[in-house]
Write a protein that holds these residues in place. Structure first.
Motif, PDB file in Angstrom:
ATOM      1  N   VAL A  18       1.851   3.022  18.068  1.00 47.41           N
ATOM      2  CA  VAL A  18       2.284   1.848  18.814  1.00 47.41           C
ATOM      3  C   VAL A  18       3.795   1.742  18.680  1.00 47.41           C
ATOM      4  O   VAL A  18       4.319   1.569  17.582  1.00 47.41           O
ATOM      5  CB  VAL A  18       1.613   0.561  18.279  1.00 47.41           C
ATOM      6  N   ARG A  19       4.492   1.866  19.782  1.00 45.04           N
ATOM      7  CA  ARG A  19       5.953   1.768  19.760  1.00 45.04           C
ATOM      8  C   ARG A  19       6.380   0.319  19.535  1.00 45.04           C
ATOM      9  O   ARG A  19       5.873  -0.593  20.157  1.00 45.04           O
ATOM     10  CB  ARG A  19       6.523   2.280  21.072  1.00 45.04           C
ATOM     11  N   GLY A  20       7.292   0.126  18.592  1.00 44.17           N
ATOM     12  CA  GLY A  20       7.801  -1.213  18.309  1.00 44.17           C
ATOM     13  C   GLY A  20       6.801  -2.113  17.599  1.00 44.17           C
ATOM     14  O   GLY A  20       6.892  -3.334  17.674  1.00 44.17           O
ATOM     15  N   LYS A  21       5.864  -1.529  16.898  1.00 45.67           N
ATOM     16  CA  LYS A  21       4.786  -2.271  16.247  1.00 45.67           C
ATOM     17  C   LYS A  21       5.318  -3.383  15.336  1.00 45.67           C
ATOM     18  O   LYS A  21       4.751  -4.462  15.264  1.00 45.67           O
ATOM     19  CB  LYS A  21       3.939  -1.277  15.448  1.00 45.67           C
ATOM     20  N   TYR A  22       6.391  -3.115  14.633  1.00 48.76           N
ATOM     21  CA  TYR A  22       6.925  -4.081  13.673  1.00 48.76           C
ATOM     22  C   TYR A  22       8.184  -4.795  14.180  1.00 48.76           C
ATOM     23  O   TYR A  22       8.807  -5.539  13.434  1.00 48.76           O
ATOM     24  CB  TYR A  22       7.240  -3.373  12.350  1.00 48.76           C
ATOM     25  N   ALA A  23       8.542  -4.602  15.413  1.00 50.26           N
ATOM     26  CA  ALA A  23       9.788  -5.154  15.952  1.00 50.26           C
ATOM     27  C   ALA A  23       9.853  -6.673  15.840  1.00 50.26           C
ATOM     28  O   ALA A  23      10.864  -7.222  15.411  1.00 50.26           O
ATOM     29  CB  ALA A  23       9.973  -4.719  17.404  1.00 50.26           C
ATOM     30  N   ASN A  24       8.792  -7.375  16.201  1.00 52.84           N
ATOM     31  CA  ASN A  24       8.817  -8.840  16.144  1.00 52.84           C
ATOM     32  C   ASN A  24       8.921  -9.347  14.713  1.00 52.84           C
ATOM     33  O   ASN A  24       9.622 -10.313  14.431  1.00 52.84           O
ATOM     34  CB  ASN A  24       7.586  -9.432  16.824  1.00 52.84           C
ATOM     35  N   ARG A  25       8.227  -8.682  13.785  1.00 56.43           N
ATOM     36  CA  ARG A  25       8.289  -9.098  12.382  1.00 56.43           C
ATOM     37  C   ARG A  25       9.692  -8.891  11.826  1.00 56.43           C
ATOM     38  O   ARG A  25      10.237  -9.764  11.158  1.00 56.43           O
ATOM     39  CB  ARG A  25       7.268  -8.331  11.550  1.00 56.43           C
ATOM     40  N   ILE A  26      10.287  -7.766  12.130  1.00 59.57           N
ATOM     41  CA  ILE A  26      11.643  -7.488  11.657  1.00 59.57           C
ATOM     42  C   ILE A  26      12.618  -8.493  12.260  1.00 59.57           C
ATOM     43  O   ILE A  26      13.490  -9.013  11.579  1.00 59.57           O
ATOM     44  CB  ILE A  26      12.047  -6.041  11.986  1.00 59.57           C
ATOM     45  N   LYS A  27      12.456  -8.770  13.534  1.00 62.48           N
ATOM     46  CA  LYS A  27      13.337  -9.726  14.206  1.00 62.48           C
ATOM     47  C   LYS A  27      13.231 -11.113  13.575  1.00 62.48           C
ATOM     48  O   LYS A  27      14.222 -11.797  13.384  1.00 62.48           O
ATOM     49  CB  LYS A  27      12.974  -9.789  15.698  1.00 62.48           C
ATOM     50  N   ALA A  28      12.026 -11.519  13.219  1.00 65.10           N
ATOM     51  CA  ALA A  28      11.816 -12.836  12.616  1.00 65.10           C
ATOM     52  C   ALA A  28      12.347 -12.908  11.185  1.00 65.10           C
ATOM     53  O   ALA A  28      12.716 -13.977  10.711  1.00 65.10           O
ATOM     54  CB  ALA A  28      10.333 -13.178  12.631  1.00 65.10           C
ATOM     55  N   GLU A  29      12.386 -11.777  10.488  1.00 68.10           N
ATOM     56  CA  GLU A  29      12.778 -11.771   9.082  1.00 68.10           C
ATOM     57  C   GLU A  29      14.252 -11.480   8.855  1.00 68.10           C
ATOM     58  O   GLU A  29      14.697 -11.413   7.728  1.00 68.10           O
ATOM     59  CB  GLU A  29      11.938 -10.743   8.320  1.00 68.10           C
ATOM     60  N   THR A  30      15.012 -11.312   9.895  1.00 66.56           N
ATOM     61  CA  THR A  30      16.422 -10.989   9.732  1.00 66.56           C
ATOM     62  C   THR A  30      17.285 -12.141  10.212  1.00 66.56           C
ATOM     63  O   THR A  30      16.842 -12.985  10.975  1.00 66.56           O
ATOM     64  CB  THR A  30      16.792  -9.691  10.483  1.00 66.56           C
ATOM     65  N   ASN A  31      18.494 -12.182   9.726  1.00 65.25           N
ATOM     66  CA  ASN A  31      19.411 -13.234  10.164  1.00 65.25           C
ATOM     67  C   ASN A  31      20.653 -12.635  10.812  1.00 65.25           C
ATOM     68  O   ASN A  31      21.714 -13.216  10.769  1.00 65.25           O
ATOM     69  CB  ASN A  31      19.789 -14.141   8.996  1.00 65.25           C
ATOM     70  N   VAL A  32      20.487 -11.489  11.414  1.00 65.91           N
ATOM     71  CA  VAL A  32      21.594 -10.843  12.096  1.00 65.91           C
ATOM     72  C   VAL A  32      21.898 -11.609  13.379  1.00 65.91           C
ATOM     73  O   VAL A  32      21.001 -11.951  14.138  1.00 65.91           O
ATOM     74  CB  VAL A  32      21.262  -9.367  12.432  1.00 65.91           C
ATOM     75  N   VAL A  33      23.168 -11.893  13.583  1.00 62.64           N
ATOM     76  CA  VAL A  33      23.603 -12.624  14.766  1.00 62.64           C
ATOM     77  C   VAL A  33      24.639 -11.771  15.488  1.00 62.64           C
ATOM     78  O   VAL A  33      25.547 -11.232  14.867  1.00 62.64           O
ATOM     79  CB  VAL A  33      24.242 -13.978  14.361  1.00 62.64           C
TER      80      VAL A  33
END
Length: 74
Positions: A18-33
């Motif tokens: 599954v491509r991007g399987k963890y993308a949403n979790r990583i996005k939610a757990e980071t504070n990169v702006v």
């Protein structure tokens, strides 16, 4: 496409890809702006950005407390 797996491995041994399987979790757990280019140009590093934002917060708190005090809302 060439099969790069070693002979002892079979593709069927692995689950669905599954491509991007963890993308949403990583996005939610980071504070990169991401800053717009003109804003990024004004700040040489993260320390400068944090300093400016802390100052802005202090100004906001001070002006809010002054407004509340002058209107008797405290």
């Amino acid at each position: 496409m060439t099969d790069e797996l070693r002979p002892e491995y079979k593709r069927s041994d692995f689950g669905e890809i599954v491509r991007g399987k963890y993308a949403n979790r990583i996005k939610a757990e980071t504070n990169v702006v991401l800053l717009d280019p003109d804003i990024a140009e004004a700040f040489p590093n993260d320390e400068a950005v944090n300093k400016a934002l802390r100052y802005l917060l202090e100004v906001a708190k001070t002006s809010t407390s002054l407004t509340q005090r002058s209107s008797g809302l405290r």
